[in-house]
Design an enzyme around this catalytic site. Structure first.
Site, PDB file in Angstrom:
ATOM      1  N   TYR A 193      16.332 -14.662 -18.538  1.00 51.10           N
ATOM      2  CA  TYR A 193      16.703 -14.711 -17.290  1.00 51.10           C
ATOM      3  C   TYR A 193      15.113 -15.020 -16.135  1.00 51.10           C
ATOM      4  CZ  TYR A 193      18.930 -12.158 -13.314  1.00 51.10           C
ATOM      5  OH  TYR A 193      19.396 -11.857 -12.149  1.00 51.10           O
ATOM      6  N   SER A 213      15.695 -12.211 -24.640  1.00 46.39           N
ATOM      7  CA  SER A 213      16.490 -11.073 -23.423  1.00 46.39           C
ATOM      8  C   SER A 213      17.692 -11.711 -23.282  1.00 46.39           C
ATOM      9  CB  SER A 213      14.925 -11.097 -21.927  1.00 46.39           C
ATOM     10  OG  SER A 213      15.581 -10.715 -21.689  1.00 46.39           O
ATOM     11  N   GLN A 214      17.945 -12.337 -21.966  1.00 45.80           N
ATOM     12  CA  GLN A 214      19.517 -12.950 -21.317  1.00 45.80           C
ATOM     13  C   GLN A 214      19.467 -14.010 -22.807  1.00 45.80           C
ATOM     14  OE1 GLN A 214      20.895 -15.196 -17.726  1.00 45.80           O
ATOM     15  NE2 GLN A 214      19.289 -15.807 -18.445  1.00 45.80           N
ATOM     16  N   ASP A 236      10.725  -0.523 -24.102  1.00 48.76           N
ATOM     17  CA  ASP A 236      11.359  -1.992 -23.240  1.00 48.76           C
ATOM     18  C   ASP A 236      12.445  -0.949 -22.837  1.00 48.76           C
ATOM     19  OD1 ASP A 236      12.446  -3.950 -22.641  1.00 48.76           O
ATOM     20  OD2 ASP A 236      12.978  -4.676 -24.315  1.00 48.76           O
ATOM     21  N   HIS A 295       8.737  -5.450 -23.413  1.00 51.66           N
ATOM     22  CA  HIS A 295       9.486  -5.814 -23.422  1.00 51.66           C
ATOM     23  C   HIS A 295       9.366  -7.624 -24.056  1.00 51.66           C
ATOM     24  CE1 HIS A 295      13.928  -8.067 -22.675  1.00 51.66           C
ATOM     25  NE2 HIS A 295      13.133  -8.867 -21.787  1.00 51.66           N
TER      26      HIS A 295
END
Length: 324
Positions: A91, A184-185, A274, A304
């Site tokens: 992201y 992540s994204q 996270d 994260h």
């Protein structure tokens, strides 16, 4: 950050309560058909990076509505690649610069690094792909753009772009085994792409979602106060009457629903400290995954960043084993 989510034993048994829209498959079939109708041949232009161990090309391919999507195509300079790795970005990030080479081409694989439309504002990695479609009222960021309706939601375009990235990789390297990855994204897009690939007859031999985002929206938006999920909560704080419609829209884009359709072997990762992508939301997608060939790396004391370089080492070994 201390442990805040379910104990690991409970995570392994956790099942998401996200609902599945009755027309989920029809919605995505129509979206992909519309996207393919507007498709055009990818443009590939070699780039002089000053690097000698890899060759890099600037790829422009058609995404949703025929919009231009940018990517880097990186291949070993001294040998034929043995597989194709399509990688999606976290992201706010973008594809970066042409000389920012990952481990994948150095391991002998072709590597397609895909820009995310309308992103690339993060200082860590720039982007080069616009999102020319408008939006109604939205919170800064992209999580609430067009969220009033699934047909206008931002991630409808991004997920369609992701499937087109797989099709473009197939065109660039026909016949090579295809794998998908991202952090992540990028991990959330990996899950969506794996589900869409299975729905569209595209053979994927491995999916590697790393601390994935975009999973189990009902739990994620209530268990963490971190962005990007916080963007949705902020939007609903201002639009008090749109809670039901918002979650109805998000159900079409939830990684849990795509995981149920995925058929590729997979290697997930999660970190138990996270708060950005809480481990229960990751396990929600992992436990729903449609193939029995699945594993997950758990990092008990990480945020994260997850496993970072440790996870990449695990991924390199896993991919080599799959290809063997």
């Amino acid at each position: 950050m201390a442990l805040f989510d379910l104990p690991l034993e409970a995570l392994r048994e956790y099942r998401s309560s996200v609902r599945e829209p009755h027309d989920f498959d029809a919605f995505w079939e129509a979206t992909i058909a519309e996207t393919r109708e507007a498709a055009w041949a990818a443009r590939v232009e070699p780039v002089d990076t000053g690097l000698t161990l890899v060759n890099v090309s600037d790829v422009t391919f058609s995404g949703f509505a025929g919009d231009e999507i940018r990517a880097w195509w990186t291949v070993p300079a001294d040998r034929e690649p043995t597989a194709v790795i399509v990688e999606f970005i976290g992201y706010s990030g973008g594809r970066g610069l042409a000389h920012e080479v990952s481990n994948w081409p150095l391991a002998g694989y072709a590597h397609l690094t895909v820009d995310t439309r309308g992103q690339g504002w993060g200082h860590w990695r720039s982007g080069h792909t616009a999102d020319p479609h408008g939006s109604g009222s939205a919170v800064p960021g992209v999580m609430t753009r067009g969220i009033e309706d699934p047909s206008t939601y931002y991630y409808r375009r991004v997920y369609a772009d992701a499937l087109r990235a797989l099709e473009t990789a197939r065109e660039l390297a026909p016949g090579l085994p295809l794998l998908i990855t991202g952090v992540s994204q990028g991990g959330g897009l990996t899950i969506a792409a794996a589900g869409l690939a299975a729905m569209n007859g595209i053979d994927v031999v491995g999916a590697l979602p790393d601390v994935p985002f975009l999973c189990d929206f009902p739990r994620a938006t209530t268990i963490t106060d971190n962005n990007p999920y916080r963007e949705i909560a902020t939007y609903l704080a201002g639009h008090r009457g749109r809670v039901e419609q918002t979650y109805a829209t998000l159900a079409y884009f939830d990684g849990v629903n795509f995981a149920r359709r995925a058929s590729a072997p997979t290697l997930f990762s999660t970190a138990l400290m996270d708060p950005t992508c809480p481990p229960s939301t990751v396990f929600g997608a992992f436990n729903a995954w449609g193939s029995d060939e699945k594993d997950i790396e758990v990092y008990p004391f990480n945020d994260h960043e997850g496993g970072g370089s440790y996870q990449r080492a695990v991924q390199l070994g896993w991919v080599a084993q799959r290809l063997a």
